[in-house]
Write an enzyme that holds these catalytic residues in place. Sequence first.
Site, mmCIF file in Angstrom:
data_model
loop_
_atom_site.group_PDB
_atom_site.id
_atom_site.type_symbol
_atom_site.label_atom_id
_atom_site.label_comp_id
_atom_site.label_asym_id
_atom_site.label_seq_id
_atom_site.Cartn_x
_atom_site.Cartn_y
_atom_site.Cartn_z
ATOM 1 C CB CYS A 1 -0.934 0.011 1.199
ATOM 2 S SG CYS A 1 -1.963 -1.460 1.333
ATOM 3 C CG HIS B 1 -6.374 2.377 0.818
ATOM 4 N ND1 HIS B 1 -5.209 2.866 0.282
ATOM 5 C CD2 HIS B 1 -6.000 1.345 1.648
ATOM 6 C CE1 HIS B 1 -4.180 2.189 0.755
ATOM 7 N NE2 HIS B 1 -4.639 1.258 1.578
#
Length: 386
Positions: A83, A334
């Site tokens: 991420c 996200h």
Amino acid sequence: MRDVAVVGIGLNDFGELWEKSLRSIWAESALAALADAGVDSVDLITIGSMSPGLFVGQEHLASLLADELGMAGVPASRVESACASGGLALRTGFAEVASGLSDTVLVTGVEKMTDVDGADATFALGTAADQEWEGFHGITFPGLYAMLAQIHMQRYGTTSEQLAAVAVKNHANGLLNPHAQYHLKVSVEDVLASTMVADPLHLLDCSPVTDGAAAMVLTTVERAKELAGDKPVVKITGSGLATDTITLANREDLSELRAVRLAAERAFKMADKKPEDLHVVEVHDCFTIAEIMATEAIGLFDPGFGASAVEDGLTSLQGKIPVNTSGGLKSKGHPVGASGVAQAIEIVSQLRGEAGQRQVEGAKIGLAQNMGGSGGSSIVHIMEVE
């Protein structure tokens, strides 16, 4: 090293973009950044993307996306750090310009996550954890962060209400961001009433699955001044990168994010700044506990005081140090490969004075913190107005 500036930014609307492909959302943000910069050519393209092969069955993004932009032949590379892939793409572009290898770099991040079902998305995201010692035994990221939350609660007395306050704040900020996935006002009661995912984390403590892309154009400060016109020139003055053990069981202290602390220390040292110099901050709030622990790790608050800081309004839009003015990953969304670039874009928007209703008055110095997995990697950038 040469001084590096951000001269263009581009961000598409995050969400469930079923009608668009990975390449189309990437090109959308890239073209917006190039237009904002006033350039039509670059020396290099960097692409942050975590798992395009698992999400859309497409690897070799460097060739695919350079060609999509009509720039086949331009050097391009995809980088990955779970991420934190977007943050790593930004650091790579920063290093290229700072070193003199390139004069103008297009930094991008992209992820198309909703083309698979929930189980496949969970599997893809789970590859950022230790497959042998964590994934094999059935743990997922909500479970890993729930363990971090439980440790923080036991050590510092952090409460579920304080976790919920993070979601309330970030959704309030997201209401002011036209690019956010969710324009949804929530209360502490709403968060606590939402489905329990992994105790103590409820559904509204968790960031969503998102499609999106983000892009920035970096160049030398000298050229940025020529291109900027009336826009303030935003310099990247600090960049820090660090790792920690990928497996939670191997960490010395589960109440802190060591990789975040080390990355922040390195960025602050490069920028010759301290936490108290910051005016606005974006941190990696994949879960509400992550924001609390990240603000402690970068030095905004002492260990154990990040939760009460949110509850007391210190990190609100009108607080002492606004955190996640974009809405954060929690509200903005996200798309894992794009999040780090999008965080930096929010800081640039704030420092330029272009953040609209969520503008932090007098913002001149900002920080963006991006994180991979459960804190196995982290990247911190410090930016300031020239």
